[in-house]
Design a protein around this motif. Structure first.
Motif, short mmCIF file in Angstrom:
data_model
loop_
_atom_site.label_atom_id
_atom_site.label_comp_id
_atom_site.label_asym_id
_atom_site.label_seq_id
_atom_site.Cartn_x
_atom_site.Cartn_y
_atom_site.Cartn_z
N GLU A 200 0.92 -1.35 0.02
CA GLU A 200 -0.21 0.10 0.09
C GLU A 200 1.02 1.31 -0.06
O GLU A 200 0.39 2.33 -0.55
CB GLU A 200 -0.87 -0.03 1.19
N SER A 201 1.90 1.34 0.69
CA SER A 201 2.86 2.38 0.97
C SER A 201 3.92 2.41 0.02
O SER A 201 4.91 3.35 -0.02
CB SER A 201 3.54 2.31 2.08
N SER B 3 16.07 -2.55 -1.39
CA SER B 3 15.90 -3.59 -2.14
C SER B 3 16.33 -5.10 -1.53
O SER B 3 15.77 -5.94 -1.77
CB SER B 3 16.45 -3.38 -3.54
N ILE B 4 17.49 -4.78 -0.88
CA ILE B 4 18.23 -6.21 -0.40
C ILE B 4 17.27 -6.62 0.93
O ILE B 4 17.17 -7.54 0.91
CB ILE B 4 19.94 -5.78 0.25
N ALA B 5 16.97 -5.55 1.58
CA ALA B 5 16.01 -5.85 2.83
C ALA B 5 14.71 -6.78 2.27
O ALA B 5 14.34 -7.45 2.91
CB ALA B 5 15.49 -4.75 3.30
N PHE B 6 14.26 -6.18 1.28
CA PHE B 6 12.79 -6.81 0.64
C PHE B 6 13.09 -8.24 0.25
O PHE B 6 12.59 -9.06 0.60
CB PHE B 6 12.50 -6.01 -0.38
N LEU C 157 5.26 -13.82 2.17
CA LEU C 157 5.18 -12.15 2.38
C LEU C 157 5.32 -11.60 0.81
O LEU C 157 6.03 -12.01 0.13
CB LEU C 157 6.14 -11.63 3.22
N TYR C 158 4.14 -10.58 0.95
CA TYR C 158 4.26 -10.05 -0.36
C TYR C 158 4.42 -8.34 -0.44
O TYR C 158 4.18 -7.54 -1.43
CB TYR C 158 3.15 -10.42 -1.38
N THR C 159 4.38 -7.95 0.80
CA THR C 159 4.32 -6.42 1.06
C THR C 159 5.43 -6.03 2.02
O THR C 159 5.75 -6.71 2.86
CB THR C 159 3.13 -6.01 1.56
N LYS C 160 5.72 -4.71 2.01
CA LYS C 160 6.64 -4.12 2.95
C LYS C 160 6.18 -4.19 4.54
O LYS C 160 6.83 -4.54 5.37
CB LYS C 160 7.14 -2.78 2.56
#
Length: 228
Positions: free
Chosen positions: A11-12, A162-165, A179-182
Protein backbone atom coordinates in the motif's frame (compact mmCIF):
# COMPACT_ATOMS: atom_id res chain seq x y z
CA UNK A 1 -11.73 -1.22 -25.00
CA UNK A 2 -9.57 -0.72 -21.93
CA UNK A 3 -7.11 -3.47 -21.10
CA UNK A 4 -7.93 -5.16 -17.75
CA UNK A 5 -5.32 -4.83 -15.04
CA UNK A 6 -4.72 -5.14 -11.32
CA UNK A 7 -2.75 -2.92 -8.98
CA UNK A 8 -0.82 -4.99 -6.47
CA UNK A 9 1.96 -4.95 -3.88
CA UNK A 10 2.49 -2.72 -0.86
CA UNK A 11 0.00 0.00 0.00
CA UNK A 12 2.83 2.37 0.88
CA UNK A 13 4.94 1.78 -2.23
CA UNK A 14 6.32 4.92 -3.86
CA UNK A 15 5.77 3.20 -7.23
CA UNK A 16 2.58 1.79 -8.74
CA UNK A 17 2.87 -1.95 -9.45
CA UNK A 18 0.43 -2.99 -12.17
CA UNK A 19 -0.21 -6.26 -13.97
CA UNK A 20 -2.03 -6.12 -17.31
CA UNK A 21 -3.90 -9.26 -18.33
CA UNK A 22 -3.38 -10.29 -21.96
CA UNK A 23 -4.30 -13.21 -24.21
CA UNK A 24 -0.70 -14.04 -25.06
CA UNK A 25 2.85 -12.77 -24.72
CA UNK A 26 5.13 -11.61 -27.52
CA UNK A 27 8.87 -11.19 -27.81
CA UNK A 28 10.74 -9.21 -25.17
CA UNK A 29 10.72 -6.11 -27.38
CA UNK A 30 7.04 -6.55 -28.23
CA UNK A 31 6.15 -6.92 -24.54
CA UNK A 32 8.02 -3.74 -23.64
CA UNK A 33 6.17 -1.88 -26.38
CA UNK A 34 2.85 -3.34 -25.26
CA UNK A 35 3.45 -2.20 -21.69
CA UNK A 36 4.33 1.31 -22.86
CA UNK A 37 1.12 1.56 -24.91
CA UNK A 38 -1.07 0.12 -22.14
CA UNK A 39 0.31 2.51 -19.52
CA UNK A 40 -0.40 5.47 -21.80
CA UNK A 41 -3.93 4.25 -22.55
CA UNK A 42 -4.77 3.53 -18.92
CA UNK A 43 -3.94 7.06 -17.69
CA UNK A 44 -3.40 6.17 -14.04
CA UNK A 45 -2.76 9.79 -13.03
CA UNK A 46 -1.39 8.68 -9.67
CA UNK A 47 1.78 10.73 -9.85
CA UNK A 48 3.72 7.52 -9.19
CA UNK A 49 6.15 5.73 -11.47
CA UNK A 50 4.33 2.75 -13.00
CA UNK A 51 6.05 -0.64 -12.86
CA UNK A 52 4.04 -2.85 -15.18
CA UNK A 53 3.98 -6.53 -16.03
CA UNK A 54 1.99 -8.72 -18.43
CA UNK A 55 0.34 -12.01 -17.56
CA UNK A 56 -1.83 -14.65 -19.21
CA UNK A 57 -4.50 -16.12 -16.93
CA UNK A 58 -6.12 -19.50 -17.44
CA UNK A 59 -8.67 -21.06 -15.09
CA UNK A 60 -8.13 -18.38 -12.47
CA UNK A 61 -4.34 -18.66 -12.16
CA UNK A 62 -1.38 -17.20 -14.02
CA UNK A 63 -0.25 -19.46 -16.83
CA UNK A 64 2.63 -17.25 -18.01
CA UNK A 65 4.09 -13.84 -17.24
CA UNK A 66 6.51 -11.46 -18.88
CA UNK A 67 8.58 -10.68 -15.78
CA UNK A 68 9.24 -12.74 -12.69
CA UNK A 69 8.09 -16.17 -11.55
CA UNK A 70 4.48 -17.08 -12.30
CA UNK A 71 3.85 -18.59 -8.85
CA UNK A 72 5.13 -15.52 -7.02
CA UNK A 73 3.20 -13.07 -9.19
CA UNK A 74 0.04 -15.18 -8.95
CA UNK A 75 0.05 -15.25 -5.16
CA UNK A 76 1.08 -11.61 -4.84
CA UNK A 77 -1.89 -10.59 -6.99
CA UNK A 78 -4.21 -12.81 -4.98
CA UNK A 79 -2.97 -11.62 -1.58
CA UNK A 80 -2.84 -7.88 -2.27
CA UNK A 81 -5.95 -7.31 -4.40
CA UNK A 82 -7.88 -5.86 -1.44
CA UNK A 83 -5.11 -3.39 -0.56
CA UNK A 84 -5.85 -1.11 -3.52
CA UNK A 85 -8.83 0.53 -5.18
CA UNK A 86 -9.36 -1.75 -8.17
CA UNK A 87 -11.07 -0.88 -11.43
CA UNK A 88 -11.54 -4.48 -12.55
CA UNK A 89 -12.82 -7.62 -10.88
CA UNK A 90 -10.35 -10.10 -9.40
CA UNK A 91 -8.85 -12.33 -12.09
CA UNK A 92 -6.76 -14.55 -9.80
CA UNK A 93 -9.06 -16.99 -8.02
CA UNK A 94 -6.61 -19.01 -5.94
CA UNK A 95 -3.05 -19.32 -4.76
CA UNK A 96 -0.60 -21.87 -6.14
CA UNK A 97 2.27 -23.79 -4.60
CA UNK A 98 5.45 -21.73 -4.39
CA UNK A 99 8.70 -22.77 -6.05
CA UNK A 100 11.23 -22.25 -3.26
CA UNK A 101 14.28 -23.03 -5.39
CA UNK A 102 13.27 -20.39 -7.95
CA UNK A 103 12.74 -17.79 -5.20
CA UNK A 104 16.18 -18.54 -3.72
CA UNK A 105 17.89 -18.28 -7.10
CA UNK A 106 16.11 -15.00 -7.84
CA UNK A 107 17.16 -13.60 -4.48
CA UNK A 108 20.78 -14.66 -4.97
CA UNK A 109 20.91 -13.16 -8.46
CA UNK A 110 19.28 -9.92 -7.31
CA UNK A 111 21.63 -9.50 -4.36
CA UNK A 112 24.74 -10.16 -6.45
CA UNK A 113 23.58 -7.81 -9.22
CA UNK A 114 23.46 -4.84 -6.82
CA UNK A 115 27.26 -5.01 -6.58
CA UNK A 116 28.04 -4.89 -10.31
CA UNK A 117 28.75 -1.14 -10.11
CA UNK A 118 30.88 -1.25 -6.95
CA UNK A 119 34.45 -2.13 -5.96
CA UNK A 120 33.23 -5.74 -6.16
CA UNK A 121 32.17 -5.34 -9.81
CA UNK A 122 34.55 -7.93 -11.30
CA UNK A 123 33.73 -10.58 -8.71
CA UNK A 124 29.99 -9.84 -8.94
CA UNK A 125 29.88 -10.21 -12.73
CA UNK A 126 31.85 -13.46 -12.50
CA UNK A 127 29.42 -14.80 -9.88
CA UNK A 128 26.41 -13.89 -12.05
CA UNK A 129 27.85 -16.01 -14.84
CA UNK A 130 28.40 -18.89 -12.44
CA UNK A 131 26.18 -21.32 -10.56
CA UNK A 132 24.33 -21.07 -7.27
CA UNK A 133 27.46 -21.94 -5.29
CA UNK A 134 29.39 -19.13 -6.97
CA UNK A 135 26.76 -16.59 -5.96
CA UNK A 136 26.76 -17.87 -2.39
CA UNK A 137 30.57 -17.62 -2.22
CA UNK A 138 30.50 -14.08 -3.57
CA UNK A 139 27.92 -12.86 -1.05
CA UNK A 140 29.90 -14.54 1.71
CA UNK A 141 32.91 -12.41 0.76
CA UNK A 142 31.36 -8.94 0.71
CA UNK A 143 31.01 -6.35 3.45
CA UNK A 144 28.28 -3.76 3.00
CA UNK A 145 30.13 -1.12 5.02
CA UNK A 146 32.88 -1.11 2.39
CA UNK A 147 30.47 0.03 -0.34
CA UNK A 148 29.73 3.75 -0.41
CA UNK A 149 28.42 3.96 -3.97
CA UNK A 150 26.28 1.47 -5.91
CA UNK A 151 26.47 3.52 -9.11
CA UNK A 152 23.54 3.21 -11.50
CA UNK A 153 22.00 0.49 -9.32
CA UNK A 154 20.72 3.24 -7.00
CA UNK A 155 21.53 5.19 -3.87
CA UNK A 156 22.72 3.38 -0.76
CA UNK A 157 19.31 3.69 0.90
CA UNK A 158 17.53 2.50 -2.26
CA UNK A 159 19.77 -0.55 -2.63
CA UNK A 160 19.53 -1.36 1.08
CA UNK A 161 15.73 -1.23 0.76
CA UNK A 162 15.81 -3.65 -2.18
CA UNK A 163 18.20 -6.02 -0.39
CA UNK A 164 16.02 -5.97 2.74
CA UNK A 165 12.91 -6.73 0.67
CA UNK A 166 14.54 -9.63 -1.17
CA UNK A 167 15.91 -11.11 2.04
CA UNK A 168 12.65 -10.64 3.91
CA UNK A 169 10.45 -12.51 1.46
CA UNK A 170 13.05 -15.24 0.85
CA UNK A 171 13.96 -15.95 4.47
CA UNK A 172 10.27 -16.09 5.35
CA UNK A 173 9.53 -18.50 2.49
CA UNK A 174 12.29 -20.76 3.82
CA UNK A 175 10.03 -20.98 6.90
CA UNK A 176 6.98 -21.64 4.69
CA UNK A 177 5.65 -18.11 5.25
CA UNK A 178 4.60 -16.06 2.21
CA UNK A 179 5.15 -12.29 2.40
CA UNK A 180 4.30 -9.91 -0.44
CA UNK A 181 4.34 -6.38 1.00
CA UNK A 182 6.67 -4.15 2.99
CA UNK A 183 4.11 -4.10 5.76
CA UNK A 184 4.00 -7.88 6.07
CA UNK A 185 7.81 -8.06 6.10
CA UNK A 186 7.91 -5.46 8.88
CA UNK A 187 5.48 -7.52 10.96
CA UNK A 188 7.73 -10.56 10.56
CA UNK A 189 11.13 -8.83 10.65
CA UNK A 190 10.61 -5.52 12.52
CA UNK A 191 14.35 -4.74 12.65
CA UNK A 192 14.28 -4.20 8.86
CA UNK A 193 12.00 -1.18 9.31
CA UNK A 194 14.54 1.58 8.63
CA UNK A 195 15.90 -0.17 5.54
CA UNK A 196 12.47 -0.78 4.02
CA UNK A 197 11.57 2.81 4.80
CA UNK A 198 14.71 4.07 3.05
CA UNK A 199 15.76 5.76 6.29
CA UNK A 200 18.98 4.04 7.30
CA UNK A 201 22.45 3.74 5.80
CA UNK A 202 24.10 1.90 8.69
CA UNK A 203 24.68 -1.61 7.39
CA UNK A 204 25.11 -3.62 10.60
CA UNK A 205 21.67 -5.25 10.83
CA UNK A 206 21.37 -5.78 7.08
CA UNK A 207 24.82 -7.38 7.02
CA UNK A 208 23.66 -9.79 9.72
CA UNK A 209 20.65 -10.73 7.59
CA UNK A 210 22.89 -11.42 4.60
CA UNK A 211 25.11 -13.61 6.75
CA UNK A 212 22.10 -15.51 8.10
CA UNK A 213 20.87 -16.08 4.56
CA UNK A 214 24.29 -17.25 3.37
CA UNK A 215 24.63 -19.74 6.23
CA UNK A 216 21.25 -21.22 5.34
CA UNK A 217 22.26 -21.36 1.67
CA UNK A 218 25.56 -23.09 2.45
CA UNK A 219 23.74 -25.73 4.47
CA UNK A 220 21.07 -26.16 1.81
CA UNK A 221 23.63 -26.38 -1.00
CA UNK A 222 25.70 -28.91 0.96
CA UNK A 223 22.66 -31.07 1.68
CA UNK A 224 21.61 -30.92 -1.98
CA UNK A 225 25.07 -32.00 -3.15
CA UNK A 226 25.10 -34.88 -0.65
CA UNK A 227 21.70 -36.12 -1.77
CA UNK A 228 22.95 -36.22 -5.35
Amino acid sequence: MEIPYQIFGSESSIDLDVCFFVDDLGTIQENHETIKVYIEKSEFNSGKKVNANLAVVQNGIIESSFKGAEDELNNALFETYHLHAQKFERRICRKVERNLDARIERCLRSLVSYFTRTLYRVEAKTALRGNTGDKIMFLDSIQLNRVEDFGKNGSVTEVYKSIAFQLGITLALLESVELYTKESILDYYPDLKNYLGREKQDSKVLQAYIEKFIELMKKRNYETERSN
